[in-house]
Design an enzyme around this catalytic site. Structure first.
Site, PDB file in Angstrom:
ATOM      1  N   ASP A  64       0.827  -1.203   0.000  1.00 43.87           N
ATOM      2  CA  ASP A  64       0.000   0.000   0.000  1.00 43.87           C
ATOM      3  C   ASP A  64       0.867   1.261   0.000  1.00 43.87           C
ATOM      4  O   ASP A  64       1.864   1.345   0.710  1.00 43.87           O
ATOM      5  CB  ASP A  64      -0.895  -0.019   1.251  1.00 43.87           C
ATOM      6  CG  ASP A  64      -1.916   1.098   1.272  1.00 43.87           C
ATOM      7  OD1 ASP A  64      -2.432   1.448   0.193  1.00 43.87           O
ATOM      8  OD2 ASP A  64      -2.217   1.600   2.371  1.00 43.87           O
ATOM      9  N   SER A 120     -11.977   4.682   6.864  1.00 42.12           N
ATOM     10  CA  SER A 120     -12.210   4.712   8.314  1.00 42.12           C
ATOM     11  C   SER A 120     -13.108   5.865   8.717  1.00 42.12           C
ATOM     12  O   SER A 120     -13.790   5.796   9.742  1.00 42.12           O
ATOM     13  CB  SER A 120     -10.877   4.820   9.067  1.00 42.12           C
ATOM     14  OG  SER A 120     -10.113   3.647   8.923  1.00 42.12           O
TER      15      SER A 120
END
Length: 283
Positions: free
Chosen positions: A83, A208
């Site tokens: 990532d 999130s």
């Protein structure tokens, strides 16, 4: 079960119109917890290791090998993804270590340089049979393209995908990295337009900060790969903090890290079910 190619999981979710969870690993215990949650839910998962995390550990290989071991023992499909990598050398190392996908982040570069660098990564990854995610416009850096009000331009996105050959695109639609409150408002009309315009799966970073029902709507509008880190980290940290506050003399780290692992696992499973089935679970 051995590692599953990321392409297999992402393309299956895209074809089904569902979401696939991609959760960031900080250390062995988070990998164990994420996979435990996936096994409980009976669903596949993507384990992600970021360049920042590799730097924290001093190298990519130790944590990567740990994740491979956890995946090999899992009863559900598990993929391994690099990532937010800005260093092409780290991308090459990840591919040598058997990562099924990499996210090359050239968003800090001028557009033409981002295109050229991303295209080089795609060429190398293709030779390894790996899947490449990229982004245009700064999404990294906490308040770049994922700051409120910043949006991906569909026409620029088409040009970028065609010029680079990437397999998936992270797009800016209203979310922001490292949010601890789930209050982000996503541009669902833009997600739908990007889904119609692009032939590659869309990736949501900063998930999130997005509430359950909005994540479901985003998946229905066309999002596929849903990245989560801070939200799950919060479950882990709150559990550890609780044990330490109640046991100030505790020195065996296994006893409080275990609590973090136990707290993270069910939330990872719940999110995977949410993304796959589109039904927000009740608290």
């Amino acid at each position: 079960m051995s590692l599953i190619p990321t392409r297999t999981l992402v393309e299956a979710a895209a074809a089904a119109g569902t979401g696939i969870g991609a959760f960031n690993v900080l250390h062995l215990e988070t990998a164990e917890a994420i996979v435990q949650g996936a096994e409980t839910a009976g669903l596949p998962v993507i384990l992600q290791i970021s360049e920042n995390c590799a730097s924290y550990h001093g190298a990519l290989e130790p944590l990567a090998l740990a994740c491979r071991s956890v995946a090999a023992a899992a009863s559900v499909p598990v993929a391994l993804h690099l990532d937010h990598a800005e260093d092409p050398a780290l991308v090459h190392q990840a591919l040598e270590l058997g990562f099924g996908s990499v996210m090359y982040d050239g968003s800090r570069l001028p557009y033409s340089e981002n295109v050229a660098a991303t295209a080089r990564v795609v060429k190398h990854a293709d030779a390894c049979g790996a899947f490449v995610e990229a982004e245009l416009g700064e999404i990294g850096g906490k308040d770049g393209a994922h700051a409120p009000g910043v949006r991906t331009d569909p026409f620029e996105a088409v040009d970028f995908v065609l010029a680079t050959g990437v397999d998936a695109l992270a797009v800016a639609v209203g979310s922001s990295h490292a949010m601890t409150q789930r209050s982000a408002e996503l541009d669902l009309e833009l997600i739908a337009e990007l889904r119609r315009t692009l032939h590659v799966p869309l990736v949501l970073h900063g998930s999130s900060g997005v509430a359950d029902e909005v994540l479901v709507s985003a998946i229905q509008a066309g999002m596929t790969k849903i990245n989560v880190s801070t939200h799950l980290n919060g479950y882990f940290t709150r559990a550890v903090r609780g044990v330490l506050e109640n046991n100030p003399d505790l020195v065996d780290s296994r006893k409080y890290i275990r609590a973090g692992r136990q707290a993270l696992a069910p939330e990872a499973g719940r999110l995977l079910a949410l993304f796959a089935h589109g039904c927000p679970a009740q608290d």
